[in-house]
Scaffold this motif. Structure first.
Motif, mmCIF file in Angstrom:
data_model
loop_
_atom_site.group_PDB
_atom_site.id
_atom_site.type_symbol
_atom_site.label_atom_id
_atom_site.label_comp_id
_atom_site.label_asym_id
_atom_site.label_seq_id
_atom_site.Cartn_x
_atom_site.Cartn_y
_atom_site.Cartn_z
ATOM 1 N N GLY A 117 0.798 -1.245 0.016
ATOM 2 C CA GLY A 117 -0.023 0.041 0.189
ATOM 3 C C GLY A 117 0.608 1.375 0.060
ATOM 4 O O GLY A 117 2.227 1.224 -0.017
ATOM 5 N N GLU A 118 0.178 2.467 0.063
ATOM 6 C CA GLU A 118 0.806 3.695 0.090
ATOM 7 C C GLU A 118 1.037 4.164 1.663
ATOM 8 O O GLU A 118 2.173 4.897 1.704
ATOM 9 C CB GLU A 118 0.027 4.644 -0.542
ATOM 10 C CG GLU A 118 -0.159 4.383 -2.271
ATOM 11 C CD GLU A 118 -0.656 5.583 -2.825
ATOM 12 O OE1 GLU A 118 0.339 6.230 -3.686
ATOM 13 O OE2 GLU A 118 -1.817 5.994 -2.511
ATOM 14 N N ASP A 119 0.657 3.728 2.786
ATOM 15 C CA ASP A 119 0.699 4.462 3.655
ATOM 16 C C ASP A 119 0.074 3.453 4.968
ATOM 17 O O ASP A 119 -0.254 2.386 4.516
ATOM 18 C CB ASP A 119 0.104 5.657 4.252
ATOM 19 C CG ASP A 119 -1.444 5.672 3.583
ATOM 20 O OD1 ASP A 119 -2.036 4.808 4.160
ATOM 21 O OD2 ASP A 119 -1.661 6.707 3.259
ATOM 22 N N ARG A 120 0.239 3.666 6.138
ATOM 23 C CA ARG A 120 0.029 2.812 7.215
ATOM 24 C C ARG A 120 -1.444 2.429 7.277
ATOM 25 O O ARG A 120 -1.949 1.155 7.163
ATOM 26 C CB ARG A 120 0.075 3.481 8.556
ATOM 27 C CG ARG A 120 0.030 2.553 9.747
ATOM 28 C CD ARG A 120 0.333 3.195 11.289
ATOM 29 N NE ARG A 120 1.445 4.069 11.148
ATOM 30 C CZ ARG A 120 1.805 4.661 12.104
ATOM 31 N NH1 ARG A 120 1.095 4.581 13.321
ATOM 32 N NH2 ARG A 120 3.040 5.582 12.156
ATOM 33 N N SER A 121 -2.349 3.167 6.874
ATOM 34 C CA SER A 121 -3.610 2.699 6.851
ATOM 35 C C SER A 121 -4.112 1.977 5.733
ATOM 36 O O SER A 121 -5.014 1.062 5.873
ATOM 37 C CB SER A 121 -4.727 4.180 7.129
ATOM 38 O OG SER A 121 -4.386 4.945 5.812
ATOM 39 N N PRO A 518 6.971 -4.096 0.340
ATOM 40 C CA PRO A 518 7.175 -2.865 -0.098
ATOM 41 C C PRO A 518 6.008 -1.812 0.044
ATOM 42 O O PRO A 518 5.133 -2.433 -0.195
ATOM 43 C CB PRO A 518 7.699 -2.998 -1.533
ATOM 44 C CG PRO A 518 8.022 -4.316 -1.681
ATOM 45 C CD PRO A 518 7.011 -5.185 -0.708
ATOM 46 N N TYR A 519 6.389 -0.678 0.366
ATOM 47 C CA TYR A 519 5.084 0.429 0.440
ATOM 48 C C TYR A 519 5.731 1.771 0.263
ATOM 49 O O TYR A 519 7.181 1.905 0.083
ATOM 50 C CB TYR A 519 4.550 0.525 1.791
ATOM 51 C CG TYR A 519 5.122 0.911 2.997
ATOM 52 C CD1 TYR A 519 5.123 2.213 3.225
ATOM 53 C CD2 TYR A 519 6.168 0.187 3.625
ATOM 54 C CE1 TYR A 519 5.589 2.934 4.225
ATOM 55 C CE2 TYR A 519 6.932 0.904 4.580
ATOM 56 C CZ TYR A 519 6.716 2.375 4.926
ATOM 57 O OH TYR A 519 7.514 2.883 5.721
ATOM 58 N N GLY A 520 4.860 2.662 -0.024
ATOM 59 C CA GLY A 520 5.367 4.179 -0.372
ATOM 60 C C GLY A 520 4.346 4.487 -1.663
ATOM 61 O O GLY A 520 3.623 3.916 -2.356
ATOM 62 N N LYS A 521 4.453 5.660 -1.877
ATOM 63 C CA LYS A 521 3.678 6.397 -2.958
ATOM 64 C C LYS A 521 4.206 5.709 -4.313
ATOM 65 O O LYS A 521 5.037 5.275 -4.708
ATOM 66 C CB LYS A 521 4.053 7.891 -2.922
ATOM 67 C CG LYS A 521 3.668 8.724 -1.877
ATOM 68 C CD LYS A 521 2.050 8.555 -1.435
ATOM 69 C CE LYS A 521 1.648 9.279 -0.260
ATOM 70 N NZ LYS A 521 0.321 9.240 0.109
ATOM 71 N N VAL A 522 3.144 5.669 -5.209
ATOM 72 C CA VAL A 522 3.483 4.872 -6.468
ATOM 73 C C VAL A 522 4.364 5.344 -7.261
ATOM 74 O O VAL A 522 5.370 4.641 -7.727
ATOM 75 C CB VAL A 522 2.273 4.721 -7.455
ATOM 76 C CG1 VAL A 522 2.305 4.255 -8.688
ATOM 77 C CG2 VAL A 522 0.741 4.186 -6.649
ATOM 78 N N GLN A 523 4.506 6.682 -7.179
ATOM 79 C CA GLN A 523 5.608 7.236 -7.772
ATOM 80 C C GLN A 523 6.957 6.857 -7.387
ATOM 81 O O GLN A 523 7.779 6.658 -8.186
ATOM 82 C CB GLN A 523 5.592 8.963 -7.940
ATOM 83 C CG GLN A 523 6.448 9.630 -8.814
ATOM 84 C CD GLN A 523 6.062 9.517 -10.327
ATOM 85 O OE1 GLN A 523 4.866 9.310 -10.552
ATOM 86 N NE2 GLN A 523 7.143 9.535 -10.992
ATOM 87 N N GLU A 524 6.986 6.588 -6.267
ATOM 88 C CA GLU A 524 8.395 6.080 -5.579
ATOM 89 C C GLU A 524 8.522 4.814 -5.707
ATOM 90 O O GLU A 524 9.751 4.348 -5.950
ATOM 91 C CB GLU A 524 8.166 6.531 -4.145
ATOM 92 C CG GLU A 524 8.273 8.057 -3.828
ATOM 93 C CD GLU A 524 8.151 8.385 -2.212
ATOM 94 O OE1 GLU A 524 8.709 9.263 -1.802
ATOM 95 O OE2 GLU A 524 7.512 7.494 -1.574
ATOM 96 N N VAL A 525 7.551 3.993 -5.537
ATOM 97 C CA VAL A 525 7.784 2.517 -5.313
ATOM 98 C C VAL A 525 7.923 1.811 -6.758
ATOM 99 O O VAL A 525 8.567 0.807 -6.939
ATOM 100 C CB VAL A 525 6.260 1.971 -4.627
ATOM 101 C CG1 VAL A 525 6.478 0.412 -4.716
ATOM 102 C CG2 VAL A 525 6.592 2.493 -3.126
ATOM 103 N N ILE A 526 7.061 2.341 -7.712
ATOM 104 C CA ILE A 526 7.090 1.443 -9.066
ATOM 105 C C ILE A 526 8.346 1.443 -9.533
ATOM 106 O O ILE A 526 8.953 0.445 -10.303
ATOM 107 C CB ILE A 526 6.100 2.249 -10.081
ATOM 108 C CG1 ILE A 526 4.748 1.944 -9.422
ATOM 109 C CG2 ILE A 526 6.305 1.807 -11.512
ATOM 110 C CD1 ILE A 526 4.237 0.440 -9.494
ATOM 111 N N PRO A 527 9.224 2.546 -9.661
ATOM 112 C CA PRO A 527 10.771 2.591 -10.300
ATOM 113 C C PRO A 527 11.503 1.369 -9.405
ATOM 114 O O PRO A 527 12.082 0.669 -10.137
ATOM 115 C CB PRO A 527 11.237 3.917 -10.248
ATOM 116 C CG PRO A 527 10.157 4.856 -10.175
ATOM 117 C CD PRO A 527 8.976 4.017 -9.562
ATOM 118 N N TYR A 528 11.393 1.377 -8.106
ATOM 119 C CA TYR A 528 12.156 0.345 -7.547
ATOM 120 C C TYR A 528 11.799 -1.056 -7.923
ATOM 121 O O TYR A 528 12.510 -2.028 -8.203
ATOM 122 C CB TYR A 528 11.584 0.580 -5.944
ATOM 123 C CG TYR A 528 11.973 -0.318 -5.147
ATOM 124 C CD1 TYR A 528 13.220 -0.912 -4.613
ATOM 125 C CD2 TYR A 528 10.914 -1.166 -4.708
ATOM 126 C CE1 TYR A 528 13.456 -1.704 -3.761
ATOM 127 C CE2 TYR A 528 11.274 -2.446 -3.691
ATOM 128 C CZ TYR A 528 12.340 -2.666 -3.380
ATOM 129 O OH TYR A 528 12.557 -3.645 -2.519
#
Length: 560
Positions: A117-121, A518-528
C-alpha cells in the motif's frame, strides 16, 4: 563467547585444486564436526508436512479478482522483452499518457500485486489478512538513493566542496542528498512505528543508501577494502589462517609506516590485548577504521593505494552523519520492540554497509542489553566470499559479545555485478553457476543452524528465499536438531506477491513466516519494483509454477 557443546569447524571447497576461500573459483562449504557423542547426522531427510503444491493452501484466501490480477501480472512477467525494458516503457507511458493515468493503472495492477500500500492505513487490511494465515510483515519503504554525480568534475555543482589529501580529486557532496537522507530518517521511523502498531513481532527493512550519499558510501567501501588488502600483504605465510605473529606484524608495519618504538609497543598491545602472540584481521580492521584512517596514512612512507583513499575531514563528518542516522533508527527500534533488517545492496556499497551494521550490532545486540538480536545484516550467497564473511562476523559476535542476526538471500544484483566487473576488468564476484549459488546458500544455512545448536548461543537467521528445495532442507534440518516450527531462532521470508505456495503452507504449519511488504507512494515504489524485476528477470520469468497454481485455484473456484 558462546558456550555449549564442544565442536570444531572444517572448511572444504568443491574445487579440489583450490583451498583459498578468497579464490573466486572456489565454492566454500562448511562442514560442522561435533565432538559431542550425540552428534546429529549430517544428512537431510526431505520430509515435511508443508504442501507446497496445493493451490488451495497457496491462493485460497485470494478473491477471484486478485486471482485474475495475479495471473495477468505473472503472464506479463514471463515476457523477457517487457521485463528487460520495463523502465523504458514506464518513461514512455509517463510522456504519452501522463503521470496521473500511468500511476493509476500501475496502482491497480503491478503495485497492488507486489506492494502492501501507500501508507499505514492502506497497508493495515493486508497485514491483518496475512496475520490470519500466521504470516508476519516485513515493512520495506521502497525508496532507493542512487548517485549519478560525475566525480571527475566539480564545475557547476552546489554543495559541500572537499579536497581529500594526497592530491586526490576534489569532490562535492550536494546538500540536496543530505536533506533527502534526513527526510528518510523520518520515513523509516514511521516504518518502525508502523510495525510496532500493526505487528509487534514484525520487522522493518532499512536501505543504507537511503541514509547516506551513495558516492560517499562507495568511497567508504574502497577504504575498507584497501585496509583488508593491506592486511593481506602483511600475511607472509599462505597457511597463516588469517593470523599474523607479533614479529611479522611489526616488521610489515615498519616497512609501510613511520613509527617510533614506543608507538609500536602500544599498537601491538591494543591489537593483541590477551597476549596470544598473534594478530588477526578483526583487530586490525577495528583499529584502522574509515573514521581514523588519516591518523595512520599520514605516516605512510610512500603514497600507495591506502593513502589514496584517505578521507577528508568533511568526508569523515558525513560518514559519521550516516552512522548517527542509523543509530537514531536503531534506538527507535529498541523502544518499539521492532527488529531491523539492513538490506544488502550493490557490492560497491556493501563493505561500508557491513561496517555500519556491525557497529549497530555491537551496541544494540549486546548480550548485556538484550537476550536476542535486534539488528540483522543481510548476506548475499551468490557472492564468492559470503561463507568467509559469515564466519568472520560470527567471530566478531563472539569477541565483542553480541548476538548474531542474519538474513540470507541469494542476491538481487547479479546482472549489475557481472557487467560492472567486466567494465572495470576485475574478476566477477558472483558464482559461476546457479548450482554453485544454491550450494552456497544451503551450506551457509546449515552452518548457522548447526552453529547455534552446538554452541548454545542465541543467533537468529532469516531464510529469505523463493527456492523450495532450500526451504525443505531447512525444515528437515530443524527437525533433526529438535527445533519446533515456532522456534524463534529461524524465520522464513518471501516477497509479497511471489511464491505464496511456500509462504502460506509454512505459516499454516506454524513456522515463523514473513512477507516482505514494499510500500510508499506509487511514484516512489514503481521504479524500485521495475528495477527489481529487471535484476530478478530469471526468477520472474520462471513463474510457471505460480501461474499453474493460480489457474488451478481459479478453475476449481469457477467449476465447483
Amino acid at each position: 563467547m558462546c558456550q555449549g557443546r564442544s565442536s570444531r569447524f572444517i572448511k572444504t571447497t568443491s574445487n579440489a585444486s583450490s583451498s583459498s576461500m578468497s579464490d573466486p573459483a572456489a565454492t566454500s562449504h562448511f562442514v560442522v564436526v561435533n565432538a559431542d557423542k550425540h552428534q546429529v547426522p549430517n544428512t537431510f531427510l526431505h520430509a515435511t508436512n508443508c504442501k507446497f503444491s496445493d493451490a488451495s493452501s497457496a491462493h485460497g484466501s485470494k478473491s477471484t479478482y486478485e486471482l485474475l490480477r495475479a495471473i495477468g501480472v505473472f503472464s506479463a512477467c514471463r515476457l523477457p522483452f517487457l521485463v528487460q525494458n520495463a523502465e523504458m516503457f514506464l518513461d514512455m507511458s509517463y510522456k504519452i499518457f501522463g503521470v496521473h493515468l500511468t500511476n493509476a493503472i500501475m496502482k491497480q495492477t503491478f503495485f497492488r500485486h507486489f506492494c502492501a500500500g501507500e501508507d499505514r492505513s492502506d497497508m493495515l487490511p493486508l497485514i491483518q489478512k496475512l496475520q490470519n494465515s500466521n504470516i508476519g510483515p516485513i515493512l520495506d519503504y521502497a525508496a532507493e538513493n542512487e548517485s549519478h554525480t560525475d566525480t571527475s568534475s566539480v564545475d557547476g555543482l552546489q554543495g559541500l566542496f572537499t579536497q581529500p589529501p594526497f592530491n586526490q580529486p576534489a569532490r562535492v557532496y550536494d546538500y540536496k542528498s543530505e536533506e533527502e537522507c534526513d527526510r528518510h530518517v523520518s520515513v523509516f521511523k514511521d516504518c518502525i512505528r508502523s510495525v510496532h502498531d500493526v505487528s509487534p513481532a514484525g520487522f522493518a527493512a532499512l536501505k543504507v543508501t537511503a541514509l547516506g550519499n551513495p558516492m560517499l558510501l562507495e568511497r567508504m567501501s574502497t577504504m575498507i577494502v584497501e585496509v583488508k588488502n593491506l592486511f593481506a600483504k602483511f600475511q607472509q605465510r599462505d597457511n597463516s589462517e588469517g593470523l599474523i605473529s607479533r614479529e611479522e606484524f611489526v616488521a610489515c608495519y615498519r616497512h609501510h609506516f613511520q613509527v617510533e618504538d614506543e608507538q609500536v609497543k602500544t599498537l601491538i598491545e591494543s591489537l593483541d590485548p590477551l597476549g596470544t602472540g598473534m594478530i588477526d584481521y578483526i583487530s586490525f580492521a577495528e583499529m584502522m577504521t574509515p573514521y581514523n584512517l588519516p591518523h595512520y596514512t599520514i605516516k605512510c612512507k610512500s603514497i600507495g593505494p591506502l593513502a589514496l583513499v584517505t578521507p577528508s575531514s568533511d568526508e569523515i563528518m558525513l560518514m559519521k552523519r550516516i552512522s548517527e542516522r542509523l543509530h537514531t533508527l536503531a534506538e527507535e527500534a529498541v523502544q518499539c520492540g521492532t527488529k531491523l533488517l539492513c538490506d544488502a545492496e550493490h557490492l560497491k556499497y556493501q563493505p561500508a554497509i557491513d561496517n555500519l551494521v556491525v557497529d549497530l550490532q555491537k551496541k544494540f545486540n549486546a548480550k548485556n542489553k538484550t537476550d536476542r538480536p535486534i539488528i540483522f545484516n543481510t548476506y548475499q550467497c551468490y557472492l564468492n566470499d559470503t561463507p568467509e564473511k559469515v564466519r568472520l562476523d560470527l567471530k566478531r559476535a563472539e569477541r565483542y559479545s553480541f548476538h548474531f542476526g542474519a538474513k540470507l538471500v541469494r542476491g538481487a544484483y547479479m546482472e549489475h555485478e557481472r557487467e560492472r566487473s567486466q567494465k572495470l576488468k576485475y574478476p566477477s564476484p558472483i558464482h559461476d553457476s546457479a548450482d554453485l549459488t544454491h550450494q552456497c546458500y544451503d551450506d551457509v544455512v546449515e552452518y548457522l543452524m548447526r552453529y547455534r545448536w552446538q554452541n548454545g548461543c542465541r543467533s537468529e537467521i532469516m531464510i529469505a528465499t523463493h527456492n523450495q528445495q532450500s526451504i525443505e532442507k531447512a525444515v528437515d534440518l530443524m527437525k533433526q536438531l529438535g527445533l519446533e516450527p515456532h522456534d524463534q531462532s529461524v524465520f522464513f521470508a518471501q516477497l509479497y506477491g511471489m511464491r505464496d505456495n511456500l509462504s502460506f503452507p509454512l505459516g499454516e504449519n506454524g513456522y515463523n513466516t514473513f512477507k516482505y511488504l514494499p510500500y510508499g507512494k506509487v511514484q516512489e515504489v514503481i521504479p524500485y519494483l521495475l528495477r527489481r524485476a529487471t535484476e530478478n528477470s530469471a526468477v520472474l520469468g520462471d513463474s510457471v509454477t505460480e501461474l499453474d497454481l493460480l489457474k488451478e485455484e481459479l478453475y476449481n473456484r469457477l467449476i465447483y
